[in-house]
Design an enzyme around this catalytic site. Structure first.
Site, PDB file in Angstrom:
ATOM      1  N   GLU A   1       0.874  -1.166   0.000  1.00 58.73           N
ATOM      2  CA  GLU A   1       0.000   0.000   0.000  1.00 58.73           C
ATOM      3  C   GLU A   1       0.916   1.222   0.000  1.00 58.73           C
ATOM      4  OE1 GLU A   1      -2.769   0.474   3.272  1.00 58.73           O
ATOM      5  OE2 GLU A   1      -3.465   2.381   2.410  1.00 58.73           O
TER       6      GLU A   1
ATOM      7  N   ARG B   1       5.663 -12.863   9.388  1.00 58.96           N
ATOM      8  CA  ARG B   1       6.330 -11.618   9.057  1.00 58.96           C
ATOM      9  C   ARG B   1       7.682 -11.538   9.763  1.00 58.96           C
ATOM     10  NH1 ARG B   1       2.809  -7.485   9.244  1.00 58.96           N
ATOM     11  NH2 ARG B   1       4.294  -5.868   9.691  1.00 58.96           N
TER      12      ARG B   1
ATOM     13  N   LYS C   1       4.726   0.809   9.500  1.00 56.52           N
ATOM     14  CA  LYS C   1       4.817   2.036   8.701  1.00 56.52           C
ATOM     15  C   LYS C   1       4.258   3.223   9.473  1.00 56.52           C
ATOM     16  CE  LYS C   1       3.177   0.169   4.866  1.00 56.52           C
ATOM     17  NZ  LYS C   1       2.614   0.027   3.527  1.00 56.52           N
TER      18      LYS C   1
END
Ligand code: ATP
Ligand code: MG
Length: 565
Positions: A40, A266, A276
């Site tokens: 994104e 992850r 982020k």
């Protein structure tokens, strides 16, 4: 404690995703492999994304397939073209090239809109007027089923009419939404009539003002995969609970292909945040100097710091791909860059804290060009030329008036070798009226370049130096970890409390060998005895270079940890 030792990556058995791909090809469930990396564009990429990039692009290459880059851009409020550009740059810098044009979820908005109408016509989606708070209340909890929305049984015609009005901007944000009609009693909350379209009267970086309604991530993601013919949609474990919804859309829509989703763990690194949102906060509140601050775990920060693409790819290889969540020791990332630079970085000399050394038996106007290998083990990298003169600089830490035997540098009355040059012996010091040391006077021992002294008195140590008249003045930036806490953002802690106040040390007036005047960013050096450095791409100016220390020569951090109580 987490693993710290490099793992041998050769001869390692295939990881579970490789096994799945192999099986799917053997059993002809698919005829070729298509993957995608779907960021994104709401921030810069970080080291966690590198794991996903290496995995998606890596397996596509390994299995002769293709991998595309798709921006999952369904939330215009948080996204920006700057992030799009930075992501493209970072993926390419890491050494990967996406298949064909860059793709965007927003490129499918027309198709997604048609599919939303399709669901309405099938009686599988409805316009719901519950406010976000009401909808939350109706949704139930992990232990209690949800309740049907009072708007759930609207007719197809009414839903079509309302959806069109939504699209035409006749409602306010939050006034209504389009929801899939699945099962409010489903054990998996994601299946409790999830919102698939919401009103957002926001300008979109790709589609401008064309839309005032935007699809949800869940409604866009799998359908984007299907449009692109993605065979294996690989994401991180937090999407595992979304997989039934992913499959529901694929089964209930006339999509052109049937992708499948697979999840892996992850990357979590100690002493590091990889969210982020938090990285953006560090930038926005100026705790760091931008997304590419060399202390940031972003790809652009690591790059500016002097990490090489190969070191990041090797790190991703070392940590492997599993379904088990774990925390990787940041020492492993440091190992990876040190290993790469030790093998590949040309050597240079730079004196960080200069002390004048005068060689009293060396002629004032004499300049000798000493020759040194660019790399001790790699003759093919050539040699460099080091001007040697009567006045030199050595590091303040490399001289003491007296010292015990453990100190193998220059001491009054003793000898030391100047790296790639003569053996010298220190005679006296020159001080000002406050007793501050200004100069050390010494003499060279004749005929000792590349040879031991003829009198048999060998020096114990080797120190680095630069000519006082032939050097470049530079600034050096030393970095330490950005956080003092091993897990800065765990357990409700405020990660800002763990910021290391001395993570950046700036040293001015350093002196480097003249050859460094044409150093380029992305070109690493080992400053002998000091660590690995590269030219800073942001603050360097003509005639005043700034060098970032990428990493020290040895793992000093481990030692500090051992010594702390
Ligand atoms: P954040 O939670 O920091 O906002 P994100 O996961 O939302 O990150 P995306 O842009 O959606 O960021 O991520 C793109 C891809 O990278 C996704 O497939 C995601 O699963 C993967 N990814 C993100 N963070 C990590 C990580 N730490 N380790 C491995 N893969 C990751
Ligand atoms: Mg995400």
């Amino acid at each position: 404690m987490s693993q710290n030792k490099p793992l041998s990556v050769e001869n390692r058995p295939p990881h579970f995703i490789q096994q799945i791909l192999k099986k799917d090809l053997e059993e002809q469930r698919v005829t070729g492999i298509v993957t995608r990396f779907p960021p994104e564009p709401n921030g810069y990429l970080h080291i966690g994304h590198a794991k996903s990039i290496c995995l998606n692009f890596g397996i596509a290459k390994e299995f002769d397939g293709v991998c595309s880059l798709r921006f999952d851009d369904t939330n215009p409020v948080k996204e920006d073209e700057e992030y799009v550009e930075s992501i493209k740059r970072d993926v390419q810098w890491l050494g990967f090239q996406w298949d064909g044009e860059v793709k965007y979820s927003s490129g499918y908005f027309d198709q997604l809109y048609e599919w939303a109408i399709y669901l309405i016509k099938q009686g599988k989606a409805y316009i719901c007027d519950l406010s976000p708070e009401q909808a939350r209340e109706y949704r139930g909890t992990l232990t209690e089923p949800g309740r049907n929305s009072p708007y759930r049984d609207r007719s197809v015609d009414e839903n079509l009419m309302l959806f069109k009005k939504m699209r035409d901007g006749e409602f306010d944000e939050g006034q209504c939404s389009l929801r899939a009609k699945i099962d409010m009693a489903a054990a998996n909350i994601n299946l409790r009539d999830p919102v698939i379209y919401r009103i957002r009267k926001a300008h979109h970086h790709q589609t401008g003002d064309k839309w005032v309604i935007y699809p949800s991530y869940d409604f866009a993601h799998g359908q984007g995969d299907a449009i692109e013919g993605v065979t294996h949609s690989i994401c991180t474990l937090e999407f595992e609970d979304h997989r039934p919804l992913y499959d529901w859309f694929i089964e209930n829509l006339p999509v052109p292909s049937r992708p499948r989703q697979y999840e892996f763990a992850r990357l979590n690194l100690n002493y590091t945040v990889t969210s982020k949102r938090k990285l953006k906060q560090l930038v926005d509140e100026a705790h760091v100097d931008g997304w590419d601050d060399p202390r940031m775990p972003t790809i652009s920060g690591l790059r500016r710091r002097g990490f090489t693409p190969a070191s990041i790819r090797n790190f991703c290889e070392m940590i492997g791909v599993t379904r088990a969540d774990s925390i990787v020791d940041v020492g492993m990332l440091e190992y990876s860059i040190r290993d790469d630079l030790n093998n590949n970085a040309p050597r240079a000399m730079c004196v960080l804290r200069p002390l004048k050394l005068v060689l009293t038996n060396y002629a004032e106007d004499q300049v000798e060009q000493m020759t040194a290998p660019a790399h001790p083990d790699r003759a093919e990298l050539g040699t460099r030329s080091l001007p040697f003169t009567r006045e030199l600089y050595i590091d303040q830490a490399d001289f003491r008036e007296e010292a015990n035997k453990k100190y193998k540098r220059l001491v009054l009355g003793k000898r030391v070798r100047l790296r790639n040059a003569y053996v010298i012996e220190a005679d006296k010091t020159v001080k000002n009226e406050h007793g501050d040391l200004l100069e050390v006077h010494a003499h060279i021992i004749e005929d000792t370049v590349g040879k031991d002294p003829a009198d048999g008195v060998k020096p114990k140590g080797v120190i680095h130096w630069v000519s006082a008249s032939h050097n470049i003045e530079c600034e050096v930036r030393l970095y330490d970890r950005l956080f003092n806490d091993e897990s800065p953002d765990s357990g409700g802690k405020n990660f800002l409390d763990a910021l290391n106040p001395s993570s950046l040390e700036i040293i001015n007036g350093c002196r480097a060998e003249p050859g460094l005047d044409n150093a380029q960013p992305d070109q690493p050096f080992q400053f002998e005895r000091e660590g690995y450095f590269c030219l800073d791409s942001k603050y360097s100016q003509a005639g005043k270079p700034v060098f970032n220390r990428t990493i020290g020569l040895r793992d000093t951090w481990a030692k500090i940890l051992e010594q702390s109580p």
